[in-house]
Design a protein around this motif. Structure first.
Motif, PDB file in Angstrom:
ATOM      1  N   LEU A 138       0.840  -1.193   0.000  1.00 28.60           N
ATOM      2  CA  LEU A 138       0.000   0.000   0.000  1.00 28.60           C
ATOM      3  C   LEU A 138       0.873   1.240   0.000  1.00 28.60           C
ATOM      4  CD1 LEU A 138      -2.027  -2.193   1.352  1.00 28.60           C
ATOM      5  CD2 LEU A 138      -3.232  -0.182   2.192  1.00 28.60           C
ATOM      6  N   ASP A 139       0.427   2.260  -0.730  1.00 30.46           N
ATOM      7  CA  ASP A 139       1.156   3.516  -0.734  1.00 30.46           C
ATOM      8  C   ASP A 139       0.252   4.601  -1.297  1.00 30.46           C
ATOM      9  OD1 ASP A 139       3.187   5.230  -0.257  1.00 30.46           O
ATOM     10  OD2 ASP A 139       4.403   4.685  -1.980  1.00 30.46           O
ATOM     11  N   LEU A 140       0.580   5.843  -0.964  1.00 30.54           N
ATOM     12  CA  LEU A 140      -0.135   7.009  -1.479  1.00 30.54           C
ATOM     13  C   LEU A 140       0.684   7.645  -2.599  1.00 30.54           C
ATOM     14  CD1 LEU A 140      -1.615   8.880   1.632  1.00 30.54           C
ATOM     15  CD2 LEU A 140      -2.889   7.881  -0.259  1.00 30.54           C
ATOM     16  N   MET A 141       0.014   8.007  -3.681  1.00 37.72           N
ATOM     17  CA  MET A 141       0.632   8.733  -4.770  1.00 37.72           C
ATOM     18  C   MET A 141      -0.321   9.860  -5.176  1.00 37.72           C
ATOM     19  SD  MET A 141       0.051   6.111  -7.969  1.00 37.72           S
ATOM     20  CE  MET A 141       0.708   7.311  -9.122  1.00 37.72           C
ATOM     21  N   PHE A 142       0.111  10.718  -6.094  1.00 36.29           N
ATOM     22  CA  PHE A 142      -0.699  11.861  -6.487  1.00 36.29           C
ATOM     23  C   PHE A 142      -0.810  11.903  -8.010  1.00 36.29           C
ATOM     24  CE2 PHE A 142       0.735  12.922  -2.276  1.00 36.29           C
ATOM     25  CZ  PHE A 142      -0.339  13.597  -1.711  1.00 36.29           C
ATOM     26  N   LEU A 143      -2.053  12.113  -8.494  1.00 35.35           N
ATOM     27  CA  LEU A 143      -2.357  12.282  -9.910  1.00 35.35           C
ATOM     28  C   LEU A 143      -3.207  13.534 -10.066  1.00 35.35           C
ATOM     29  CD1 LEU A 143      -3.260   8.612 -10.967  1.00 35.35           C
ATOM     30  CD2 LEU A 143      -1.148   9.848 -11.431  1.00 35.35           C
ATOM     31  N   ASP A 144      -2.782  14.444 -10.915  1.00 35.21           N
ATOM     32  CA  ASP A 144      -3.481  15.717 -11.109  1.00 35.21           C
ATOM     33  C   ASP A 144      -3.655  16.470  -9.796  1.00 35.21           C
ATOM     34  OD1 ASP A 144      -3.664  15.146 -13.787  1.00 35.21           O
ATOM     35  OD2 ASP A 144      -5.714  14.357 -13.675  1.00 35.21           O
ATOM     36  N   GLY A 145      -2.691  16.344  -8.894  1.00 35.75           N
ATOM     37  CA  GLY A 145      -2.762  17.032  -7.622  1.00 35.75           C
ATOM     38  C   GLY A 145      -3.699  16.406  -6.614  1.00 35.75           C
ATOM     39  N   ARG A 146      -4.268  15.241  -6.917  1.00 37.70           N
ATOM     40  CA  ARG A 146      -5.199  14.563  -6.006  1.00 37.70           C
ATOM     41  C   ARG A 146      -4.556  13.289  -5.480  1.00 37.70           C
ATOM     42  NH1 ARG A 146     -10.651  13.746  -9.209  1.00 37.70           N
ATOM     43  NH2 ARG A 146     -11.189  12.804  -7.173  1.00 37.70           N
ATOM     44  N   PRO A 147      -4.752  12.964  -4.192  1.00 35.38           N
ATOM     45  CA  PRO A 147      -4.152  11.747  -3.637  1.00 35.38           C
ATOM     46  C   PRO A 147      -4.844  10.494  -4.151  1.00 35.38           C
ATOM     47  CG  PRO A 147      -5.530  12.814  -1.994  1.00 35.38           C
ATOM     48  CD  PRO A 147      -5.494  13.741  -3.173  1.00 35.38           C
ATOM     49  N   VAL A 148      -4.039   9.465  -4.378  1.00 36.96           N
ATOM     50  CA  VAL A 148      -4.523   8.182  -4.875  1.00 36.96           C
ATOM     51  C   VAL A 148      -3.967   7.081  -3.983  1.00 36.96           C
ATOM     52  CG1 VAL A 148      -4.502   6.550  -6.802  1.00 36.96           C
ATOM     53  CG2 VAL A 148      -4.687   9.006  -7.245  1.00 36.96           C
ATOM     54  N   LEU A 149      -4.817   6.170  -3.549  1.00 42.62           N
ATOM     55  CA  LEU A 149      -4.381   4.990  -2.807  1.00 42.62           C
ATOM     56  C   LEU A 149      -4.098   3.865  -3.796  1.00 42.62           C
ATOM     57  CD1 LEU A 149      -3.885   3.592  -0.072  1.00 42.62           C
ATOM     58  CD2 LEU A 149      -6.288   2.870  -0.124  1.00 42.62           C
ATOM     59  N   HIS A 150      -2.858   3.386  -3.803  1.00 44.69           N
ATOM     60  CA  HIS A 150      -2.415   2.366  -4.763  1.00 44.69           C
ATOM     61  C   HIS A 150      -2.114   1.085  -3.996  1.00 44.69           C
ATOM     62  CE1 HIS A 150       0.345   1.297  -8.405  1.00 44.69           C
ATOM     63  NE2 HIS A 150      -0.773   0.608  -8.384  1.00 44.69           N
ATOM     64  N   VAL A 151      -2.736  -0.020  -4.416  1.00 44.55           N
ATOM     65  CA  VAL A 151      -2.565  -1.331  -3.778  1.00 44.55           C
ATOM     66  C   VAL A 151      -2.062  -2.303  -4.841  1.00 44.55           C
ATOM     67  CG1 VAL A 151      -3.648  -3.149  -2.404  1.00 44.55           C
ATOM     68  CG2 VAL A 151      -4.501  -0.800  -2.255  1.00 44.55           C
ATOM     69  N   VAL A 152      -0.983  -3.055  -4.531  1.00 44.26           N
ATOM     70  CA  VAL A 152      -0.392  -4.023  -5.461  1.00 44.26           C
ATOM     71  C   VAL A 152      -0.126  -5.319  -4.710  1.00 44.26           C
ATOM     72  CG1 VAL A 152       1.479  -4.506  -7.078  1.00 44.26           C
ATOM     73  CG2 VAL A 152       0.698  -2.167  -6.768  1.00 44.26           C
ATOM     74  N   ASP A 153      -0.506  -6.434  -5.309  1.00 44.93           N
ATOM     75  CA  ASP A 153      -0.218  -7.735  -4.726  1.00 44.93           C
ATOM     76  C   ASP A 153       1.234  -8.122  -5.004  1.00 44.93           C
ATOM     77  OD1 ASP A 153      -1.092 -10.368  -3.524  1.00 44.93           O
ATOM     78  OD2 ASP A 153      -0.482 -11.064  -5.506  1.00 44.93           O
ATOM     79  N   ARG A 154       1.912  -8.696  -4.015  1.00 44.76           N
ATOM     80  CA  ARG A 154       3.337  -8.998  -4.153  1.00 44.76           C
ATOM     81  C   ARG A 154       3.604 -10.109  -5.157  1.00 44.76           C
ATOM     82  NH1 ARG A 154       6.193 -12.256   0.545  1.00 44.76           N
ATOM     83  NH2 ARG A 154       4.763 -13.756  -0.425  1.00 44.76           N
TER      84      ARG A 154
END
Length: 376
Positions: A138-154
């Protein structure tokens, strides 16, 4: 003839000794380079008072560049590196670079020391199976100045992402349940997060403990243990921007959903599709366009996102490997019990140690630091 290859457009001077060794001569009347014994005749071109043999071949990767790529990617199998170069394309791409890579691997001391033994008929249980939702990142990133929660399976690199209206612990936990826990197989046994304030808070740890999930934080100086989520942030960002520019009428949420879907159906471990690893089926593609509202735009956006993901993943790996200096330890083997020193960034900004190596697994090294085990 063996010549040195350089990335410049300069003429190659061929002397009489080389022509005599190849039993060839120049016919200046017919402007042809001939070899009577082999029956060869190659046309020549007169320019600037000289005779030229124009090959018209493109510039390929030099041996030095292939060796740098081989070392940068930690001595991979020639087949895997060759497939990456073919996917990356570019002016230096060749149809089959595998023979040259096999020669480099055969002359590499590290590859010789780590070469596998001949195959034998045997049966063994794997140490750890490829399991979906065993560990998620899990991590937070930003797209177009808006926060996005990104989840990736290992294990499968299957991902999910969504815009969040706030960055507090309660909102992120609810969004995590909406995009990952509820649609799929529930809470994972392990969750890998960064050193963010939301994930380090007591509230997040309490929520994860109530769900039976163990929270693991990334090390502060763990550059070698960079997770899947950081590597996929840049790809997701570029694909999202490409989709938004090509299809401005799509809503931001729909563009983000299409970008994640393209990653799930394109990039994965060992060239496998994450959707195939998780669900056991390939995504169904319509062969005939149905005249639904905005259906052509959505289908074209999916094609655009998938092509962009495949090209970006290959080009980024090759570009970084070519222009980044291979680590000094690329040709060295670290064993438990060795003493090493590590570099810490600012404000420390110095080499510290030596520290004793406790264990080594792939690129992750466990060190004994001040009476406890630290990961780099």
């Amino acid at each position: 003839m063996r010549v040195n290859v350089v990335d410049l457009d300069i003429p190659l001077l061929i002397g009489l000794d080389a022509l005599d060794a190849c039993e060839m001569y120049v016919n200046t009347v017919e402007n042809v380079l001939k070899c009577d014994r082999r029956g060869l005749a190659t046309p020549l071109v007169r320019k600037f008072g000289h005779v030229y043999l124009e090959w018209g071949a493109s510039v390929h990767y030099s041996t030095l560049e292939l060796e740098r790529l081989h070392r940068h990617f930690n001595h991979p199998a020639p087949t895997r590196l060759a497939s990456l170069l073919v996917r990356a394309g570019g002016p230096k791409a060749t149809p089959d670079p595998r023979p040259d890579l096999e020669k480099i691997a055969a002359a590499c001391q590290v590859c010789q020391r780590l070469a596998r033994t001949p195959d034998r008929f045997r049966v063994a249980m794997p140490a750890e199976d490829l399991t979906f939702n065993s560990t998620v990142y899990l991590d937070l990133m930003f797209l177009d100045g808006r926060p996005v929660l990104h989840v990736v399976d290992r294990d499968t690199a299957f991902g999910a992402a969504a815009f969040t209206r706030a960055e507090d612990t309660s909102t992120l936990w609810q969004l995590y349940n909406v995009i990952w826990v509820n649609p799929y197989t529930g809470h994972p046994p392990c969750m890998h997060v960064d050193q963010g304030p939301q994930f380090r808070s007591a509230g997040w740890q309490a929520l994860a403990a109530s769900a039976g999930t163990k929270v693991v934080w990334s090390g502060v100086e763990s550059h070698n243990a960079l997770g899947v989520k950081e590597r996929y942030h840049s790809f997701l960002c570029q694909i999202y921007r490409r989709v938004r520019m090509a299809h401005p009428r799509l809503m931001p949420g729909a563009a983000l959903s299409l970008s994640v879907a393209s990653m799930n159906t394109t990039a994965g471990p060992c060239g496998l599709v994450p959707t195939l690893l998780v669900f056991g089926v390939m995504p169904r593609a319509l062969m005939v366009a149905i005249p639904l509202p905005a259906q052509p735009d959505r289908m074209q956006a999916i094609v655009t996102a998938r092509k962009e993901m495949a090209a970006l993943a290959a080009k980024a790996r090759v570009r970084v490997a070519l222009f980044a200096r291979p680590p000094a330890a690329a040709d060295r083997m670290i064993h438990p019990g060795d003493q090493v020193i590590i570099y810490q960034e600012a404000p420390v900004d110095e080499w510290v140690g030596p520290h004793v190596v406790v264990s080594v697994q792939d690129k992750v090294v466990q060190l004994a630091v001040d009476g406890h085990v630290a990961q780099i």
